[in-house]
Scaffold this motif. Structure first.
Motif, PDB file in Angstrom:
ATOM      1  N   ASN A   1       0.815  -1.205   0.000  1.00  0.00           N
ATOM      2  CA  ASN A   1       0.000   0.000   0.000  1.00  0.00           C
ATOM      3  C   ASN A   1       0.853   1.261   0.000  1.00  0.00           C
ATOM      4  N   LYS A   2       2.041   1.193   0.631  1.00  0.00           N
ATOM      5  CA  LYS A   2       2.931   2.362   0.634  1.00  0.00           C
ATOM      6  C   LYS A   2       3.407   2.682  -0.780  1.00  0.00           C
ATOM      7  N   ASN A   3       3.656   1.644  -1.588  1.00  0.00           N
ATOM      8  CA  ASN A   3       4.175   1.848  -2.935  1.00  0.00           C
ATOM      9  C   ASN A   3       3.087   1.744  -3.997  1.00  0.00           C
ATOM     10  N   SER A   4       1.819   1.663  -3.603  1.00  0.00           N
ATOM     11  CA  SER A   4       0.755   1.475  -4.577  1.00  0.00           C
ATOM     12  C   SER A   4       0.515   2.758  -5.356  1.00  0.00           C
ATOM     13  N   LYS A   5      -0.089   2.597  -6.513  1.00  0.00           N
ATOM     14  CA  LYS A   5      -0.383   3.753  -7.364  1.00  0.00           C
ATOM     15  C   LYS A   5      -1.408   4.666  -6.705  1.00  0.00           C
ATOM     16  N   LYS A   6      -2.341   4.065  -5.963  1.00  0.00           N
ATOM     17  CA  LYS A   6      -3.361   4.880  -5.293  1.00  0.00           C
ATOM     18  C   LYS A   6      -2.746   5.799  -4.244  1.00  0.00           C
ATOM     19  N   SER A   7      -1.765   5.284  -3.498  1.00  0.00           N
ATOM     20  CA  SER A   7      -1.114   6.136  -2.485  1.00  0.00           C
ATOM     21  C   SER A   7      -0.323   7.256  -3.153  1.00  0.00           C
ATOM     22  N   PHE A   8       0.286   6.974  -4.317  1.00  0.00           N
ATOM     23  CA  PHE A   8       0.996   8.023  -5.055  1.00  0.00           C
ATOM     24  C   PHE A   8       0.022   9.119  -5.484  1.00  0.00           C
ATOM     25  N   CYS A   9      -1.155   8.713  -5.993  1.00  0.00           N
ATOM     26  CA  CYS A   9      -2.161   9.700  -6.404  1.00  0.00           C
ATOM     27  C   CYS A   9      -2.672  10.493  -5.208  1.00  0.00           C
ATOM     28  N   ARG A  10      -2.848   9.813  -4.075  1.00  0.00           N
ATOM     29  CA  ARG A  10      -3.335  10.483  -2.873  1.00  0.00           C
ATOM     30  C   ARG A  10      -2.353  11.563  -2.427  1.00  0.00           C
ATOM     31  N   GLU A  11      -1.058  11.229  -2.417  1.00  0.00           N
ATOM     32  CA  GLU A  11      -0.031  12.201  -2.007  1.00  0.00           C
ATOM     33  C   GLU A  11       0.080  13.349  -3.003  1.00  0.00           C
ATOM     34  N   LEU A  12      -0.087  13.031  -4.290  1.00  0.00           N
ATOM     35  CA  LEU A  12      -0.032  14.079  -5.313  1.00  0.00           C
ATOM     36  C   LEU A  12      -1.192  15.051  -5.154  1.00  0.00           C
ATOM     37  N   MET A  13      -2.382  14.536  -4.822  1.00  0.00           N
ATOM     38  CA  MET A  13      -3.534  15.404  -4.603  1.00  0.00           C
ATOM     39  C   MET A  13      -3.341  16.295  -3.374  1.00  0.00           C
ATOM     40  N   LYS A  14      -2.654  15.774  -2.355  1.00  0.00           N
ATOM     41  CA  LYS A  14      -2.331  16.597  -1.181  1.00  0.00           C
ATOM     42  C   LYS A  14      -1.496  17.807  -1.594  1.00  0.00           C
ATOM     43  N   VAL A  15      -0.494  17.556  -2.425  1.00  0.00           N
ATOM     44  CA  VAL A  15       0.402  18.638  -2.862  1.00  0.00           C
ATOM     45  C   VAL A  15      -0.369  19.668  -3.673  1.00  0.00           C
ATOM     46  N   LEU A  16      -1.217  19.185  -4.606  1.00  0.00           N
ATOM     47  CA  LEU A  16      -1.974  20.114  -5.448  1.00  0.00           C
ATOM     48  C   LEU A  16      -2.954  20.947  -4.623  1.00  0.00           C
ATOM     49  N   GLU A  17      -3.557  20.337  -3.619  1.00  0.00           N
ATOM     50  CA  GLU A  17      -4.510  21.067  -2.774  1.00  0.00           C
ATOM     51  C   GLU A  17      -3.810  22.125  -1.922  1.00  0.00           C
ATOM     52  N   ALA A  18      -2.629  21.790  -1.388  1.00  0.00           N
ATOM     53  CA  ALA A  18      -1.964  22.684  -0.429  1.00  0.00           C
ATOM     54  C   ALA A  18      -1.171  23.796  -1.098  1.00  0.00           C
ATOM     55  N   SER A  19      -0.825  23.656  -2.383  1.00  0.00           N
ATOM     56  CA  SER A  19       0.112  24.592  -3.022  1.00  0.00           C
ATOM     57  C   SER A  19      -0.620  25.789  -3.623  1.00  0.00           C
ATOM     58  N   ASP A  20       0.045  26.951  -3.541  1.00  0.00           N
ATOM     59  CA  ASP A  20      -0.435  28.176  -4.198  1.00  0.00           C
ATOM     60  C   ASP A  20       0.131  28.296  -5.602  1.00  0.00           C
ATOM     61  N   VAL A  21       1.370  27.835  -5.791  1.00  0.00           N
ATOM     62  CA  VAL A  21       2.024  27.808  -7.110  1.00  0.00           C
ATOM     63  C   VAL A  21       2.466  26.379  -7.376  1.00  0.00           C
ATOM     64  N   VAL A  22       2.181  25.888  -8.583  1.00  0.00           N
ATOM     65  CA  VAL A  22       2.538  24.523  -8.970  1.00  0.00           C
ATOM     66  C   VAL A  22       3.635  24.609 -10.030  1.00  0.00           C
ATOM     67  N   LEU A  23       4.767  23.958  -9.754  1.00  0.00           N
ATOM     68  CA  LEU A  23       5.859  23.869 -10.724  1.00  0.00           C
ATOM     69  C   LEU A  23       5.785  22.512 -11.421  1.00  0.00           C
ATOM     70  N   GLU A  24       5.507  22.527 -12.711  1.00  0.00           N
ATOM     71  CA  GLU A  24       5.514  21.286 -13.502  1.00  0.00           C
ATOM     72  C   GLU A  24       6.899  21.150 -14.135  1.00  0.00           C
ATOM     73  N   VAL A  25       7.641  20.152 -13.695  1.00  0.00           N
ATOM     74  CA  VAL A  25       9.027  19.970 -14.141  1.00  0.00           C
ATOM     75  C   VAL A  25       9.023  19.169 -15.440  1.00  0.00           C
ATOM     76  N   LEU A  26       9.729  19.684 -16.446  1.00  0.00           N
ATOM     77  CA  LEU A  26       9.824  19.041 -17.756  1.00  0.00           C
ATOM     78  C   LEU A  26      11.273  18.720 -18.058  1.00  0.00           C
ATOM     79  N   ASP A  27      11.487  17.579 -18.683  1.00  0.00           N
ATOM     80  CA  ASP A  27      12.820  17.212 -19.171  1.00  0.00           C
ATOM     81  C   ASP A  27      13.054  17.958 -20.482  1.00  0.00           C
ATOM     82  N   ALA A  28      14.133  18.742 -20.555  1.00  0.00           N
ATOM     83  CA  ALA A  28      14.394  19.565 -21.738  1.00  0.00           C
ATOM     84  C   ALA A  28      14.617  18.732 -22.982  1.00  0.00           C
TER      85      ALA A  28
END
Length: 558
Positions: A120-147
């Motif tokens: 469950n720690k490494n599951s895809k659902k937990s990754f999505c859950r943590e990502l949603m936490k970041v998106l909810e809490a952040s005022d500015v979102v940096l989307e990192v791209l490989d040049a």
């Protein structure tokens, strides 16, 4: 003929000569000792009887002796208590093992439950859950791209979620790894991307110095961190965020998101100026939201990687999937390498790997395996392990390749001119453009001849919502087994850093609790659920374990 040991026999003449030399040496040493008058040290005569306060001094000496004896007795008692505790623990362990053997079924059920928790720690659902936490809490979102492939690193679902959130959230694009791409190509991509979102050119440090690294450099003088610890564009990005924070009159939180191996954690380390987040070549090192304090006004939120949708092309899944190639099936890895080679210039691939002409990717892998000596029994080239190495090279920062931006620019359906203007509000774009040109000129870039031309497949679809995730048990089981050693290493590194840098512990916080699923479902982007942004997205974009040698070099088998 058998080898024999050398004989120790000597002639009498030689033996007598050696004995004579030894006697002369001893005689010489005795003479020198007499000259120096070296005598045995005299014993302490004690306190003379004529000395004043003799009785008091003797009492003090006796008291010291008594104290020492008492300390020795206490130490003996403590040792005995420790031994008794160890014996009791061993007895308890033995009884527990006996009970587990007697109740084999119950122990097997418990072990299954533990493995499920670990998964469950490494599951895809937990990754999505943590990502949603970041998106909810952040005022500015940096989307990192490989040049090297900026369009392939963009996630339309994430961009739609941020732009249509209804709040005052801003989205910035960070073009990382610009030192691996020709100069003209970077300038083209900056002109293309700045028409949609504010874009920052960046070169992050792949390895930051800290106290543990300084100890390593003292032990091994050959270690050089000059190239890996250099970073460019951090001043520009910090200035941009600080100016935006001043316009908001509050402390801002900046979330860093992106696909695997684009350099999210290394960007935070570069902005902080030291190693604050764990970084590794393996995919999925960051598994939960982590808060890093840059200063009083800005907090950086590190997030897990975006999960690529299974509907993507084989090329996108090979480069952007979160599953490590070492833990995945060999067929998927071979398919990914085939897709990569088919989307590259054949002549440039031959020049880079220094191999002759090949008809298909399978022949390319066999030629490369023969050149590097990766052979199985009978001299058969090991194409499976070779494919894993090639895929790791392409996802890492070893190979220099570049892709051209689209000839005709068309805004995605979730972006309008009004949305673009809203995203650019609060940022000094003229100053940003000048700083980007300075960072591009300050770096050494490879020439187009020395890098490989690559055809991008466009944006990569990602799954952000936890409900839409499809778990694949076999792949994640392999990932869990392959990642256990890395987790132990990162945990041990964290422990060392905590012992050595106690003052800096307040700067980094790992967030595992405090957010519930109900809060996420109800509180994240409420206006997005009401508006639905008029149009919904429907993007349909086209090592075996080494055996240790049993030979012992200390013994002679002859």
């Amino acid at each position: 003929a058998e080898l024999r040991k050398a004989s120790k026999r000597l002639s009498c003449h030689k033996r007598y000569k050696i004995q004579k030399k030894i006697r002369e040496h001893h005689r010489k040493v005795r003479k020198e000792a007499k000259k120096r008058k070296q005598k045995k040290p005299k014993k302490d005569p004690g306190i003379p009887s004529a000395a004043p306060f003799k009785e008091e001094l003797l009492r003090e000496a006796e008291q010291r002796k008594q104290r020492l004896e008492e300390l020795k007795q206490k130490q003996k008692l403590n040792r005995q208590k420790e031994h008794e505790k160890k014996r009791k623990l061993e007895a308890k362990k033995n009884t527990a093992t006996i009970k587990e053997k007697a109740e084999g079924k119950e122990s097997s059920d418990k072990s299954k439950g533990k493995t499920k928790k670990l998964l469950n720690k490494n599951s895809k659902k937990s990754f999505c859950r943590e990502l949603m936490k970041v998106l909810e809490a952040s005022d500015v979102v940096l989307e990192v791209l490989d040049a090297r492939d900026p369009m392939g690193c963009r996630c339309p679902q994430l961009e739609q979620a941020v732009t249509c959130s209804g709040g005052n959230k801003k989205l910035l694009l960070v073009l990382n790894k610009i030192d691996l791409v020709p100069k003209d190509n970077i300038e083209k991509w900056l002109k293309y991307l700045k028409k949609e979102f504010p874009t920052v050119a960046f070169k992050s440090a792949t390895m930051m110095k800290d106290k543990t690294m300084e100890q390593v450099t003292k032990r091994r003088a050959r270690v050089d961190f000059s190239e890996t610890s250099q970073y460019f564009g951090s001043k520009c990005l910090l200035k941009l965020l600080q100016e935006y924070g001043k316009t908001q009159d509050k402390a801002i939180q900046v979330g860093v998101v992106g696909f695997p191996n684009v350099g999210k954690s290394s960007i935070i380390n570069s902005l902080k100026g030291k190693r604050a987040c764990n970084v590794g070549l393996a995919r999925g090192v960051t598994k939960s939201m982590q808060i890093v304090h840059l200063d009083k006004q800005t907090k950086m939120l590190d997030s897990p990687s975006i999960i690529a949708d299974p509907s993507n092309s084989a090329l996108a899944l090979a480069l952007r999937s979160i599953i490590d190639p070492e833990g995945s099936d060999s067929a998927d890895v071979l398919e990914g390498v085939n897709a990569i080679i088919n989307h590259c210039s054949k002549q440039q691939v031959m020049m880079h790997y220094n191999i002759p002409d090949f008809r298909d990717p399978e022949e390319f892998l066999s030629l490369l395996a023969q050149k590097r000596g990766m052979l199985k029994k009978g001299g058969v080239p090991d194409t499976e392990n070779m494919a894993k190495l090639v895929l790791c090279d392409w996802t890492g920062a070893r190979i220099k390749y570049y892709s051209q931006p689209p000839g005709f620019q068309k805004l995605p359906p979730y972006l309008t001119e009004q949305k673009v203007a809203e995203m650019q509000e609060g940022f000094n774009l003229n100053n940003l453009e000048q700083e980007n040109s300075n960072t591009v000129q300050a770096l050494k870039h490879p020439s187009p001849a020395s890098s490989i031309a690559f055809q991008s497949t466009g944006m990569t679809n990602g799954t952000i919502e936890e409900n839409k995730v499809i778990e694949e048990g076999s792949e994640w089981g392999n990932m869990e087994t392959s990642k256990e050693e890395e987790e132990e290493l990162t945990e041990s590194d964290d422990d060392e850093d905590d012992m050595e840098e106690e003052d800096d512990d307040d700067d980094v916080e790992e967030v595992n609790e405090g957010f519930t699923n109900e809060g996420l479902n109800e509180g994240f982007f409420p206006e997005l659920r009401k508006q639905h942004c008029s149009k919904s997205l429907s993007f349909s974009l086209d090592k075996p374990v080494d055996e240790d040698d049993a030979y012992d070099f200390n013994t002679d088998y002859v």
